[in-house]
Design a protein around this motif. Structure first.
Motif: not given
Length: 167
Positions: A81, A83, A107-109, A112-113, A119, A129
């Motif tokens: 990720a 960010a 990753s904007t949240c 973890p995506r 990351g 994060l």
């Protein structure tokens, strides 16, 4: 778990080393340099591009980041990720991720995506994060120390753990 520097640049009054290196390497290539130049009796404004890092510098930069990602657990097939990275750092990081055969996701949240376990971010975004991802914080003192002492040579198959089959 994140590795955050316990020494603040504000408390010491020093400029963070990452910023010194970044300014030396990057030289803010997005902003033109305006230089007044006399021409006849009239002063005219000449706009020139500030030297941007060349291909070789960016390649070496991405090799160093790739090695740091490998040490964090990145590698072929791993989701990494990113960010909050500035434009140039984002491009070099994506290049490093591609070199190690990993997959990049933005990753904007805080969670973890797509199963990212590794990351890359910056200190300003790190507190937002998740701790479920092992974050490489580009402007962290320990990251900078690893960057400065790491090799910028091309990534090898041995480093990636790739087994070549006889043909």
């Amino acid at each position: 778990m994140s590795q955050r520097s316990s020494v603040s640049s504000k408390s010491t009054g020093a400029v963070p080393m990452f910023e010194l290196i970044r300014s030396a390497v990057v030289a803010d290539a997005r902003r033109p340099l305006s230089i007044p130049v006399p021409c006849s009796n009239v002063r005219r404004l000449v706009v020139a591009e500030v030297d941007a890092p060349d291909y070789d510098e960016l390649d070496r930069w991405s090799n160093r980041i790739a090695r740091m990602l490998l040490r964090l657990g990145g590698g072929p097939g791993v989701v990494v990720a990113t960010a909050g990275l500035p434009r140039l750092e984002r491009a070099v990081t994506r290049w490093a991720i591609a070199k190690i055969g990993a997959t990049v996701v933005q990753s904007t949240c805080v969670e973890p995506r797509h199963g990212a376990g590794v990351g890359v971010t910056i200190r300003a975004r790190r507190s937002e994060l998740t701790d479920q991802v092992r974050w490489l914080v580009l402007d962290d003192r320990s990251t900078l120390a690893g960057y400065l002492t790491g090799s910028d040579a091309p990534i090898t198959d041995d480093e990636l753990g790739v087994v070549r089959r006889a043909g």
